[in-house]
Design an enzyme around this catalytic site. Structure first.
Site, PDB file in Angstrom:
ATOM      1  N   ASP A 156      -3.765  -2.056   2.524  1.00 34.62           N
ATOM      2  CA  ASP A 156      -2.717  -2.317   1.528  1.00 34.62           C
ATOM      3  C   ASP A 156      -2.954  -3.703   0.949  1.00 34.62           C
ATOM      4  O   ASP A 156      -2.386  -4.688   1.441  1.00 34.62           O
ATOM      5  CB  ASP A 156      -1.341  -2.262   2.204  1.00 34.62           C
ATOM      6  CG  ASP A 156      -0.427  -1.241   1.562  1.00 34.62           C
ATOM      7  OD1 ASP A 156      -0.679  -0.862   0.411  1.00 34.62           O
ATOM      8  OD2 ASP A 156       0.544  -0.826   2.209  1.00 34.62           O
ATOM      9  N   ARG A 235       6.827  -5.620  -7.466  1.00 34.30           N
ATOM     10  CA  ARG A 235       5.430  -5.184  -7.308  1.00 34.30           C
ATOM     11  C   ARG A 235       4.867  -4.468  -8.532  1.00 34.30           C
ATOM     12  O   ARG A 235       3.644  -4.434  -8.713  1.00 34.30           O
ATOM     13  CB  ARG A 235       5.333  -4.255  -6.094  1.00 34.30           C
ATOM     14  CG  ARG A 235       5.688  -4.932  -4.785  1.00 34.30           C
ATOM     15  CD  ARG A 235       6.026  -3.923  -3.710  1.00 34.30           C
ATOM     16  NE  ARG A 235       4.930  -2.999  -3.449  1.00 34.30           N
ATOM     17  CZ  ARG A 235       5.079  -1.832  -2.835  1.00 34.30           C
ATOM     18  NH1 ARG A 235       6.294  -1.449  -2.440  1.00 34.30           N
ATOM     19  NH2 ARG A 235       4.037  -1.062  -2.622  1.00 34.30           N
ATOM     20  N   LYS A 265      -0.088   4.672  -6.793  1.00 29.34           N
ATOM     21  CA  LYS A 265       1.116   4.970  -6.012  1.00 29.34           C
ATOM     22  C   LYS A 265       2.344   4.487  -6.789  1.00 29.34           C
ATOM     23  O   LYS A 265       2.237   3.578  -7.615  1.00 29.34           O
ATOM     24  CB  LYS A 265       1.033   4.330  -4.625  1.00 29.34           C
ATOM     25  CG  LYS A 265       0.954   2.795  -4.621  1.00 29.34           C
ATOM     26  CD  LYS A 265       0.755   2.273  -3.211  1.00 29.34           C
ATOM     27  CE  LYS A 265       0.850   0.770  -3.161  1.00 29.34           C
ATOM     28  NZ  LYS A 265       0.568   0.212  -1.841  1.00 29.34           N
ATOM     29  N   HIS A 266       3.484   5.161  -6.602  1.00 28.28           N
ATOM     30  CA  HIS A 266       3.836   6.190  -5.635  1.00 28.28           C
ATOM     31  C   HIS A 266       4.364   7.384  -6.428  1.00 28.28           C
ATOM     32  O   HIS A 266       5.522   7.334  -6.867  1.00 28.28           O
ATOM     33  CB  HIS A 266       4.924   5.707  -4.682  1.00 28.28           C
ATOM     34  CG  HIS A 266       4.677   4.334  -4.090  1.00 28.28           C
ATOM     35  ND1 HIS A 266       4.853   3.168  -4.795  1.00 28.28           N
ATOM     36  CD2 HIS A 266       4.270   3.961  -2.852  1.00 28.28           C
ATOM     37  CE1 HIS A 266       4.580   2.123  -4.018  1.00 28.28           C
ATOM     38  NE2 HIS A 266       4.218   2.580  -2.831  1.00 28.28           N
ATOM     39  N   HIS A 278      11.858   3.512   2.778  1.00 28.87           N
ATOM     40  CA  HIS A 278      11.536   3.071   4.139  1.00 28.87           C
ATOM     41  C   HIS A 278      12.682   3.380   5.100  1.00 28.87           C
ATOM     42  O   HIS A 278      12.460   3.490   6.310  1.00 28.87           O
ATOM     43  CB  HIS A 278      11.249   1.564   4.160  1.00 28.87           C
ATOM     44  CG  HIS A 278       9.988   1.199   3.446  1.00 28.87           C
ATOM     45  ND1 HIS A 278       9.925   1.070   2.076  1.00 28.87           N
ATOM     46  CD2 HIS A 278       8.739   0.940   3.909  1.00 28.87           C
ATOM     47  CE1 HIS A 278       8.688   0.737   1.728  1.00 28.87           C
ATOM     48  NE2 HIS A 278       7.956   0.656   2.818  1.00 28.87           N
ATOM     49  N   ASP A 349       2.703   8.743   1.616  1.00 26.52           N
ATOM     50  CA  ASP A 349       3.136   7.436   2.084  1.00 26.52           C
ATOM     51  C   ASP A 349       3.361   7.569   3.597  1.00 26.52           C
ATOM     52  O   ASP A 349       3.298   8.672   4.159  1.00 26.52           O
ATOM     53  CB  ASP A 349       4.419   7.016   1.357  1.00 26.52           C
ATOM     54  CG  ASP A 349       4.556   5.503   1.220  1.00 26.52           C
ATOM     55  OD1 ASP A 349       3.893   4.773   1.984  1.00 26.52           O
ATOM     56  OD2 ASP A 349       5.328   5.052   0.349  1.00 26.52           O
TER      57      ASP A 349
END
Length: 432
Positions: A156, A235, A265-266, A278, A349
């Site tokens: 990553d 990001r 991604k994603h 998450h 993921d």
């Protein structure tokens, strides 16, 4: 009532064994549950009536029994996986796993029980590039001697706030920072130089799959209220799909030239999503027609560029109201494989994320493979691999999974692992 708080909490933990949230306590989890249950009973036995004391003792006894039983089940499942029967060897190529102990991951690699590894902070912290590379080379040598395809080595390394291999790799800004520096005709040249630097560093470590760039569009609002990890606003490269395409196209080509495959991604896009996957289930309520015209545009070029695509744990209700994209045959086959004609590498993921882990990691694994996803990522909590593999192998033995689909998937994985060996060798030689 207060005296019941700890026993009920202990019961909850015992009924949810090996939770990723308790990964830091993994080696102590079962003895702690048993010891704390005994301590609570010892302290409470003279402070409550006979009836309440009996109920409290029964609950704490259940905690201890369940904890010990779950530990025994996990050890049995792990032993069965390590026995490496035909089903486990058939499925091993579909897993990318993080690792803590080199001897354990080496055993999995040599027996064909995994197809890739995830290189994270814990694997590189305080170590030299040479030492890390020697470890990766040792794993690849094991694969060669066993007559197995080379491992996918994933990392990553987006740049900016997500740069898990820095140090030892050079610290670089995010791709978004390059856009903020200017969107003139020189942008592509800046991005290519950036990608070449990052690609050389990754190849020097032995990485052949980077879990980047982020192709999600930057949200125009504030994003999820409780967002500890996704942080797409920070990001994402930009909100304009045309601009994002310019950047990821140049970046991906530069990375590929160094022998490192990029991952977009994603999918289907986290920009409009209002939950942090998450921790929580998430839905993408934006109409598919609008997604196709905006959020999906950066992903459409993956087939031509050779990039992999990472699937998010996000439900796309217009396509599949029940399962997240990472587990959905309607999304994988209907949208990506048949709709777009994309025959590249698809990976999930991390399956230890809350949005899918709550479904049971064995169930999630089987659903993803049944959907046609090529590789399943288990990076944060490596112990979950054994539970995932156990569930998948059982499904294969029962005939739940399609062997022909799995074989086609493994061909894609083998091609990705070998891509392109000459470029990797040249990149490494230049970097060391």
């Amino acid at each position: 009532m207060l005296r019941w708080t700890v026993p009920l909490l202990l019961l909850y933990v015992a009924l949810h064994p090996k939770s990723p949230y308790l990964f830091a306590l993994r080696t102590l989890e079962t003895p702690l549950l048993v010891a704390v249950s005994g301590l609570v009973w010892w302290r409470a036995r003279g402070r409550c009536g006979r009836r309440e004391g009996g109920m409290l003792g029964a609950v704490l006894l259940v905690v201890a029994i369940v904890a010990i039983g779950n530990e025994a089940i996990f050890r049995r499942q792990r032993a069965e996986v390590l026995a490496a029967d035909a089903a486990a060897r058939t499925l091993g190529q579909h897993f990318i796993v993080g690792y803590i102990r080199f001897d354990e991951v080496a055993m999995l690699a040599e027996r064909g029980l995994i197809g890739g590894i995830y290189l994270g902070r814990g694997n590189v912290r305080g170590r030299t590039l040479t030492a890390i590379r020697a470890e990766i080379d040792a794993l690849q040598d094991l694969r060669r001697r066993a007559g197995l395809p080379l491992l996918i080595v994933a990392a990553d390394q987006e740049g900016g706030s997500v740069a898990h291999l820095t140090p030892p790799l050079t610290e670089l800004p995010s791709l978004a920072a390059l856009v903020e520096a200017g969107t003139d005709a020189r942008l592509e040249a800046r991005v290519r130089a950036y990608g070449e630097t990052q690609g050389r560093g990754l190849a020097a470590l032995g990485v052949n799959l980077n879990l980047g760039p982020v192709a999600d569009l930057r949200p125009l609002d504030g994003g999820p209220v409780f967002d500890t990890h996704t942080l797409i606003r920070r990001r994402a490269i930009a909100a304009d799909p045309v601009l994002v395409n310019r950047v990821i196209g140049s970046y991906g080509a530069a990375l590929m030239a160094q022998g490192v495959r990029p991952t977009l991604k994603h999918f289907p896009g986290l920009g409009p999503v209002m939950s942090d996957t998450h921790h929580f289930p998430a839905r993408l309520e934006k109409p598919v027609e609008l997604l196709a015209a905006s959020d999906w545009q950066p992903f459409r070029g993956a087939a031509q560029s050779g990039a992999a695509i990472m699937l998010a744990h996000v439900v796309l209700p217009e396509i599949d109201p029940a399962l997240p994209a990472s587990l959905s045959k309607a999304v994988v086959q209907g949208v990506l494989r048949r709709g777009w004609g994309y025959q590249g590498l698809l990976l999930t993921d991390d399956l230890t994320m809350g949005a899918v882990y709550r479904l049971g990691i064995g169930n999630a694994t089987v659903a993803a493979l049944d959907a046609g996803v090529d590789m399943l990522l288990i990076s944060y909590d490596p112990d979950q691999y054994y539970r995932a593999m156990y569930g998948a192998a059982d499904a294969l033995r029962r005939g739940t999974l399609d062997p022909a689909q799995l074989a086609a998937s493994r061909r894609r994985i083998a091609a990705a692992a070998d891509m392109p060996p000459g470029a990797v060798r040249m990149a490494v030689a230049r970097s060391l």
